[in-house]
Scaffold this motif. Structure first.
Motif, mmCIF file in Angstrom:
data_model
loop_
_atom_site.group_PDB
_atom_site.id
_atom_site.type_symbol
_atom_site.label_atom_id
_atom_site.label_comp_id
_atom_site.label_asym_id
_atom_site.label_seq_id
_atom_site.Cartn_x
_atom_site.Cartn_y
_atom_site.Cartn_z
ATOM 1 N N LEU A 273 -1.447 -16.647 6.869
ATOM 2 C CA LEU A 273 -2.976 -16.050 6.029
ATOM 3 C C LEU A 273 -2.673 -15.538 4.912
ATOM 4 O O LEU A 273 -1.651 -14.751 4.530
ATOM 5 N N ALA A 274 -3.695 -15.622 4.265
ATOM 6 C CA ALA A 274 -3.486 -14.953 2.719
ATOM 7 C C ALA A 274 -4.740 -14.061 2.453
ATOM 8 O O ALA A 274 -5.576 -13.831 3.262
ATOM 9 N N GLY A 275 -4.873 -13.748 1.320
ATOM 10 C CA GLY A 275 -5.903 -13.083 0.642
ATOM 11 C C GLY A 275 -6.128 -11.369 0.980
ATOM 12 O O GLY A 275 -6.854 -11.050 0.863
ATOM 13 N N ALA A 276 -4.949 -11.013 1.494
ATOM 14 C CA ALA A 276 -4.871 -9.754 1.941
ATOM 15 C C ALA A 276 -4.205 -8.928 0.864
ATOM 16 O O ALA A 276 -3.575 -7.727 1.196
ATOM 17 N N ALA A 277 -4.219 -9.579 -0.324
ATOM 18 C CA ALA A 277 -3.431 -8.521 -1.507
ATOM 19 C C ALA A 277 -3.950 -7.018 -1.506
ATOM 20 O O ALA A 277 -3.105 -6.332 -1.668
ATOM 21 N N ARG A 278 -5.176 -7.013 -1.474
ATOM 22 C CA ARG A 278 -5.710 -5.600 -1.551
ATOM 23 C C ARG A 278 -5.061 -4.702 -0.404
ATOM 24 O O ARG A 278 -4.784 -3.537 -0.840
ATOM 25 N N GLY A 279 -5.302 -5.344 0.713
ATOM 26 C CA GLY A 279 -4.706 -4.410 1.966
ATOM 27 C C GLY A 279 -3.270 -4.054 1.714
ATOM 28 O O GLY A 279 -2.773 -3.151 1.948
ATOM 29 N N ALA A 280 -2.680 -5.211 1.406
ATOM 30 C CA ALA A 280 -1.091 -5.317 1.322
ATOM 31 C C ALA A 280 -0.480 -4.415 0.243
ATOM 32 O O ALA A 280 0.264 -3.414 0.287
ATOM 33 N N ASP A 281 -1.527 -4.456 -0.979
ATOM 34 C CA ASP A 281 -1.017 -3.342 -2.081
ATOM 35 C C ASP A 281 -1.441 -2.054 -1.365
ATOM 36 O O ASP A 281 -0.556 -1.236 -1.803
ATOM 37 N N ALA A 282 -2.386 -1.685 -0.674
ATOM 38 C CA ALA A 282 -2.840 -0.147 -0.414
ATOM 39 C C ALA A 282 -1.567 0.195 0.604
ATOM 40 O O ALA A 282 -1.283 1.201 0.198
ATOM 41 N N VAL A 283 -1.238 -0.762 1.601
ATOM 42 C CA VAL A 283 -0.343 -0.123 2.633
ATOM 43 C C VAL A 283 1.073 0.086 1.908
ATOM 44 O O VAL A 283 1.661 0.891 2.174
ATOM 45 N N MET A 284 1.481 -0.754 0.839
ATOM 46 C CA MET A 284 2.853 -0.657 0.129
ATOM 47 C C MET A 284 2.739 0.827 -0.579
ATOM 48 O O MET A 284 3.606 1.409 -0.588
ATOM 49 N N ALA A 285 1.519 0.957 -1.371
ATOM 50 C CA ALA A 285 1.267 2.116 -2.249
ATOM 51 C C ALA A 285 1.427 3.427 -1.034
ATOM 52 O O ALA A 285 2.269 4.398 -1.416
ATOM 53 N N ALA A 286 0.938 3.261 -0.005
ATOM 54 C CA ALA A 286 0.834 4.445 0.887
ATOM 55 C C ALA A 286 2.282 4.592 1.553
ATOM 56 O O ALA A 286 2.673 5.558 1.835
ATOM 57 N N ALA A 287 3.173 3.519 1.567
ATOM 58 C CA ALA A 287 4.330 3.696 2.338
ATOM 59 C C ALA A 287 5.543 3.800 1.339
ATOM 60 O O ALA A 287 6.646 3.834 1.645
ATOM 61 N N GLY A 288 5.165 4.084 0.153
ATOM 62 C CA GLY A 288 6.204 4.305 -1.090
ATOM 63 C C GLY A 288 7.179 2.898 -1.229
ATOM 64 O O GLY A 288 8.061 2.991 -1.741
ATOM 65 N N ALA A 289 6.475 1.767 -0.883
ATOM 66 C CA ALA A 289 7.273 0.457 -1.178
ATOM 67 C C ALA A 289 6.838 0.165 -2.621
ATOM 68 O O ALA A 289 5.788 0.510 -3.201
ATOM 69 N N TYR A 290 7.876 -0.614 -3.312
ATOM 70 C CA TYR A 290 7.352 -0.918 -4.736
ATOM 71 C C TYR A 290 6.947 -2.448 -4.764
ATOM 72 O O TYR A 290 7.575 -3.290 -4.185
ATOM 73 N N ALA A 291 5.772 -2.520 -5.418
ATOM 74 C CA ALA A 291 5.121 -4.015 -5.365
ATOM 75 C C ALA A 291 5.475 -4.644 -6.519
ATOM 76 O O ALA A 291 4.884 -4.188 -7.642
ATOM 77 N N ALA A 292 6.317 -5.668 -6.546
ATOM 78 C CA ALA A 292 6.732 -6.286 -7.896
ATOM 79 C C ALA A 292 5.736 -7.280 -8.261
ATOM 80 O O ALA A 292 5.058 -7.963 -7.218
ATOM 81 N N THR A 293 5.414 -7.671 -9.350
ATOM 82 C CA THR A 293 4.688 -8.806 -9.653
ATOM 83 C C THR A 293 5.123 -10.112 -10.100
ATOM 84 O O THR A 293 4.526 -11.209 -10.494
ATOM 85 N N SER A 294 6.541 -9.995 -10.311
ATOM 86 C CA SER A 294 7.256 -11.325 -10.950
ATOM 87 C C SER A 294 8.463 -11.518 -10.382
ATOM 88 O O SER A 294 9.086 -10.279 -9.909
ATOM 89 N N MET A 295 9.158 -12.359 -10.422
ATOM 90 C CA MET A 295 10.598 -12.398 -10.185
ATOM 91 C C MET A 295 11.423 -11.519 -10.748
ATOM 92 O O MET A 295 12.412 -10.721 -10.372
ATOM 93 N N ASP A 296 11.380 -11.526 -12.229
ATOM 94 C CA ASP A 296 12.076 -10.704 -13.029
ATOM 95 C C ASP A 296 11.742 -8.992 -12.468
ATOM 96 O O ASP A 296 12.875 -8.227 -12.609
ATOM 97 N N ASP A 297 10.479 -8.850 -12.306
ATOM 98 C CA ASP A 297 10.077 -7.637 -11.990
ATOM 99 C C ASP A 297 10.685 -7.173 -10.573
ATOM 100 O O ASP A 297 11.438 -5.915 -10.360
ATOM 101 N N LEU A 298 10.912 -8.026 -9.581
ATOM 102 C CA LEU A 298 11.587 -7.917 -8.326
ATOM 103 C C LEU A 298 13.060 -7.887 -8.442
ATOM 104 O O LEU A 298 13.209 -6.798 -7.936
ATOM 105 N N VAL A 299 13.624 -8.445 -9.356
ATOM 106 C CA VAL A 299 14.964 -8.351 -9.481
ATOM 107 C C VAL A 299 15.409 -7.042 -10.229
ATOM 108 O O VAL A 299 16.472 -6.300 -9.857
ATOM 109 N N ASP A 300 14.541 -6.565 -11.063
ATOM 110 C CA ASP A 300 14.802 -5.548 -11.954
ATOM 111 C C ASP A 300 14.862 -4.136 -11.122
ATOM 112 O O ASP A 300 15.308 -3.355 -10.852
ATOM 113 N N ALA A 301 13.668 -4.430 -10.167
ATOM 114 C CA ALA A 301 13.394 -3.279 -9.294
ATOM 115 C C ALA A 301 14.547 -3.022 -8.040
ATOM 116 O O ALA A 301 15.205 -1.941 -7.935
#
Lengths: 707, 707
Positions: A273-301
């Motif tokens: 299932l897809a298209g839940a980026a808004r919800g996923a972003d919201a719950v990640m922000a609320a849970a203090g998880a870091y939402a990376a936007t690219s591979m280098d961002d993910l690896v840097d984080a």
């Protein structure tokens, strides 16, 4: 806690996945290049200490190991079975595994749920059977798992040909094998090891969320990297993020399928299932998880998180051998919300006493002149760090980190400084050698080689250091009663007003003449709106007139409005007019709620008018929110200055009233999640002394939702 | 063209700098680690074919070469002299060089203009003397120049210890030695060589602009990379960019000092002028130069430009071995303004005929299954490229580019495809080895290893492929006459209206009573404004009332306004009221002009209200602009959709009228550059049928500017 026992059982089954004592490979091949041959070759190379049991009815020996024709013929207990067989043989193989008492299964085979409905049904069947038997299942269509800590290799990843995994503290959980192994390899290229790797493919059973929860309890893991395409079980994902947070383990997540384009590609390429980026972003922000936007961002984080030292704030001190790079970093600071506060005068003077040509503010430009005595860099860094009160320090060394002789002098001096400030993240940006990088890293420095990314790292460290706001609550009085059928604006206003949302006084009238009289009674200009249970967007059909003054003008306007609406929406019932005083000034916001299909009710804050429509300057959080989260939402808007500051002489708005309204809307959304699908106050007019909802919309769920 | 001869002379002096036949080093050292020892060591290492003349009064031999005590003692002609002496000896050394007939000088010495006024004065003296003698001077405080093509090394760059330069087509011109050499080294790490390197330091004479112009004529150079902190001579910089454009050589520029913070750091660390980022951005956009924002962006742009094949548009086709990476790229496409149009149905069917599990739309996910016969990737790429009509193609190969056996099959197949589509840029994104990278590069592919950067490269290629809009013109009728003294709104309206800017009808009245009468005559609601030559921002002092209807209400409002203004701006003269009909709907813009201290008049377009104030959604271009540039400005706004599309049922605005107004304001700004410092129409109301200036402000220059 009646379910503790099954959970413990699940956890131990996942231990069997990542730390098995014995591994069988169904479809084992003698050809080490074939998918069924790779895991055996890898296990042998890694020196796996347990049993390796090739299963193949056609060979007695596979890669020098005794093979068995069927799993039951092995006659030994098997912790983990790998199934590398054509899709049509998978179901029988799973049954064999369950019969043989296997505790965990990895299925490489493709051609199941990602292909068609029959494949999905088959996946559901085998997953149900595994669940009933207490067996955990990874896949199908999975690249599988590996761990340098336990020498487990139940994978056919080609990344391992080029790069052998070193042990480390980062665990990787990825739906996509390619993305997960790319991430693994990018970390390896930087000399960073991992604890475990797991790619879940079609996720018939084990999900990325399961792995996040599992790694949260793993003593060898201190950072969790996750890649997700679609999330089917929102609450499980949220629970996993909370488990990791409670365990003190940062989670960095890349969730793809954010764009419409991206979502389309997800739908066409996996069964998720897809298209839940808004919800996923919201719950990640609320849970203090870091939402990376690219591979280098993910690896840097991940790399930043693995240091375990996070920034307490956004004040960065820069010490640089190049003034130009210092300026560049200053230019980039705003992107990351960082500030470069100047060094105190005394510290500036002390820097200049060491290097007269230095510019001592911040960035502290020590100039290339220090090259003649490199220990002066450490002296200046000491002055800056002791005196600057920075949350993060960046040291730019240009090419000097390729000069081993110079580094032999500098690293010990900086390491001593580092030990005196163990809580302040320290980034060394320089062209370096792997050896110099590893020496710096061993002393607790974060090392990279590109100025933009160094600044980004400082931003990441601040993100990682931020504790999530406390959770919101749902008080009993947030429950509302909806009438049956659709609701017009008047009903929505009544419901929200009764629930504590502030509206200006208003009059509900039947006729145009009564509208004129009501306006005269109110005095001043008014807003006039059509009342209809059938019209959600009144302005689209001419059902809103703003700023009309005088009884006669209002009456005329109402009459014209009724005609225009009748023309444009001939089937809509008309139940009269709503007359409200015209309020101006302040800042128009939109406060609303939606029901995310995966994550449930979300509350939204946006800035009104074009900012919402064109720039989509909105922020979502899972409802309910606490006042702290509401404050955070305000700060997260691109145009937050409008709400936070006094712009061009206009006094600042009443933030407490805005926060209270956001919180209340979120509580109503959460308390009535089974009844209300969407809610919107658009606009909410934030004023210097308070604020008002000027419109209200409540959309009930189309059908009652099962409790 | 009377000045052709001196220009030719200058160019030949720069040839002496970068391709000298002989090099003297004043302050030559026997210690190869010392700044005065480095260039001789490098020249020897490079096998420089001309004379190397160490100058040192204390040694007969330096690094095995015969040294002379003074330059005149050399008794030979010298093309290039390097001065590596304490600051106090520099002036005398320059005189010696001029006396000895040197054609170009590089001064390493620091401690001059970057330190104090005395240093600046000294720099001006030596620069003037050099100019009079036809000698070009790089520095002081310069890292100097080098070129692998001519084995010239007049530099002390430490980057050369670790990385020896290979010949290439990219020339680097940098104010900062550290930034320039970092850029050089980043390119070298990617296996990309350079033609020339020059770091100009304090720029007493030779500037980055001079070098851009020089490299434009250099047959060995096809791409120019520039780093600038402050630009002192705007027209020379613009002319250099135009020269490069005319020569067909892309220029990629990093201009730092964009942020307030950055500008502060510039001011404190070099003697250069800063804060001209707006102007620099505007002239770069107009000249078709690429403005990079970070080191990796700069190097990526240089690498992309060096391929010489640019995208004709923004339609990208992606072929990927990982569906997840395809989705990620799709997510990132919007950031770059790229679209991923779907493959035609026929091509999709052809892809599925080759790999049944493939998702054939775009991204085309060939899945990891293709690994069993890699040439199928080339077959699918062929179908996609032949059928897709893409402007750029990205191929994601995951880890496969580390497998030499697989690449031996794939590269020839892709190269044949590449030759059939030589005009379409083709990006290969994969973890690779240097050998595989070089083989792909030799066939015309652009190679990188990170999905975000691959998408960024596609954006860069589209930017590089975009021809700048034609230049604007200044017609004779754009010249206006300003009255002496400051101008009030009424005067500004009259001037701009006479010059062709559309204003709605208005009435200028002396008294509140007359204001009421004028409003009654106009009918409907009006806007009421105070007239005063002393008030630039009327709304800040209560001098604007919008949407007042009826003679009585307008009279009252005017009376109250006069009182409020008198209270808030007691010293401002009041010359009555301006009454205009209240226009609503449409989109509020700001159209204005400013005079950049370096680049002259710039025209600005912004979106009104909060978009300008909070989000700074504005775009500048050098005035005058052509209609094509005005269109480009509209498209460059973040919220351009407001002007380009019909938003929520509101009809689209009259773009031709907006374009004509932007062009006209730019013409007035350019034609009256010596008289008008700033101009502003705020708001300009863009309507579906036309558009109106609703306010006008003209700020004359404080003093007459010398012609």
């Amino acid at each position: 806690m009646a379910d503790l026992a099954p959970r413990e059982q699940e956890r131990s089954a996942l231990d069997a996945l990542l730390a098995p004592r014995s591994i069988a490979v169904l479809g084992a091949s003698s050809d080490t290049a074939k998918i069924g041959g790779v895991p055996i070759a890898l296990l042998k190379k890694a020196g796996f200490r347990g049993d390796i049991i090739p299963v193949n009815p056609k060979s007695d020996t596979i890669q020098g190991l005794a093979a068995v024709p069927t799993l039951s013929a092995a006659g030994r207990p098997v912790d983990l079975a790998v199934i590398s067989l054509p899709a049509k043989l998978v179901e029988g193989a799973v049954d064999d595994c369950i019969a043989a008492g296997v505790r965990a299964i990895v299925i490489f085979s493709a051609g199941l749920g990602e292909i068609d409905e029959a494949g999905k049904a088959l996946e559901a069947r085998i997953a149900a059977r595994c669940r009933a038997a207490g067996v955990r299942l990874v896949g199908p269509n999975a690249l599988g798992v590996f761990s340098p800590l336990t020498a487990t290799f139940a994978t056919f990843s080609t990344a391992l040909h080029a790069t052998w995994p070193e042990p480390g503290v980062i665990a990787i959980a990825s739906q996509s094998g390619a993305v997960g192994s790319y991430c693994y390899a990018m970390l390896a290229d930087r000399g960073i090891g991992i604890s475990h790797f797991a790619a879940t493919g079609n996720e018939a059973d084990v999900t990325v969320a399961d792995l996040i929860a599992h790694f949260s309890h793993d003593p060898a893991t201190s950072v969790i990297v996750a890649y997700v395409e679609g999330i089917k079980d929102g609450p499980a994902f949220v629970a996993a993020l909370k488990t990791a947070r409670a365990a003190g383990k940062p989670v960095v997540v890349m969730k793809v399928g954010r764009s419409d384009l991206g979502a389309e590609a997800v739908a066409s390429h996996t069964g998720a299932l897809a298209g839940a980026a808004r919800g996923a972003d919201a719950v990640m922000a609320a849970a203090g998880a870091y939402a990376a936007t690219s591979m280098d961002d993910l690896v840097d984080a991940a790399e930043a998180a693995a240091t375990g030292v996070f920034a307490r704030g956004r004040r960065v001190g820069v010490i640089t051998l190049s003034g130009g790079v210092g300026v560049l970093m200053a230019d980039l600071a705003a992107n990351e919300g960082l500030t470069f506060p100047p060094l105190p005068d005394k510290a500036q003077a002390a820097v200049k006493a060491i290097v007269p040509f230095a510019s001592g503010r911040n960035p502290v430009d020590v100039t290339a002149q220090v090259i003649t005595d490199i220990t002066r860099v450490a002296d200046i860094a000491e002055i800056a760090i002791d005196g600057g009160g920075f949350d993060t320090v960046i040291l730019f060394l240009a090419h000097m980190a390729r000069n081993l002789g110079v580094m032999d002098q500098l690293i010990p001096a900086l390491a001593a400084l580092r030990r005196r400030h163990p809580d302040v993240p320290f980034i060394v940006c320089a062209r370096h050698t792997p050896e110099v990088r590893d020496r710096f890293r061993a002393e607790g420095f974060l090392v990279n080689d590109e100025p933009r990314r160094a600044v980004r790292l400082a931003g990441l460290l601040a993100e990682l250091g931020r504790a999530p706001a406390p959770a919101g609550e749902v008080p009993a009085d947030a429950v509302v009663r909806l009438p049956s059928g659709s609701l017009d604006e008047v009903a929505a206003r009544q419901i929200l007003a009764a629930a504590g949302i502030a509206f200006p006084p208003s009059a509900t009238v039947r006729t145009a003449q009564e509208a004129g009289a009501a306006a005269a009674h109110m005095g001043g200009a008014v807003a006039l709106k059509i009342i209809s249970p059938d019209i959600a967007h009144k302005s689209d059909v001419g059902g809103v007139r703003l700023d009309v003054a005088g009884a006669e003008a209002v009456e005329t306007a109402a009459r014209e409005m009724a005609e225009e609406v009748a023309r444009k929406a001939p089937d809509a019932r008309q139940d009269g007019f709503l007359v409200t005083p015209m309020l101006t000034g302040g800042v128009e916001c939109v406060i609303g709620s939606v029901t995310d299909p995966v994550f449930g009710p979300l509350v939204m804050l946006g800035l009104g008018g074009v900012l919402v429509e064109v720039l989509r300057d909105v922020v979502f959080r899972p409802a309910p929110v606490s006042p702290e989260t509401a404050e955070e939402m305000i700060g997260a808007l691109k145009a937050s200055a409008l709400l936070l500051e006094s712009v061009r002489g206009r006094p600042a708005i009443d933030r407490d009233a805005l926060v209270a309204t956001i919180v209340r809307v979120s509580q109503i959304a959460a308390a009535n999640r089974d009844a209300i699908a969407e809610m919107e106050i658009n606009p909410y007019l934030a004023l210097p002394g308070g604020g008002y909802a000027l419109d209200a919309l409540i959309v009930p769920h189309a059908r009652p939702v099962e409790p």
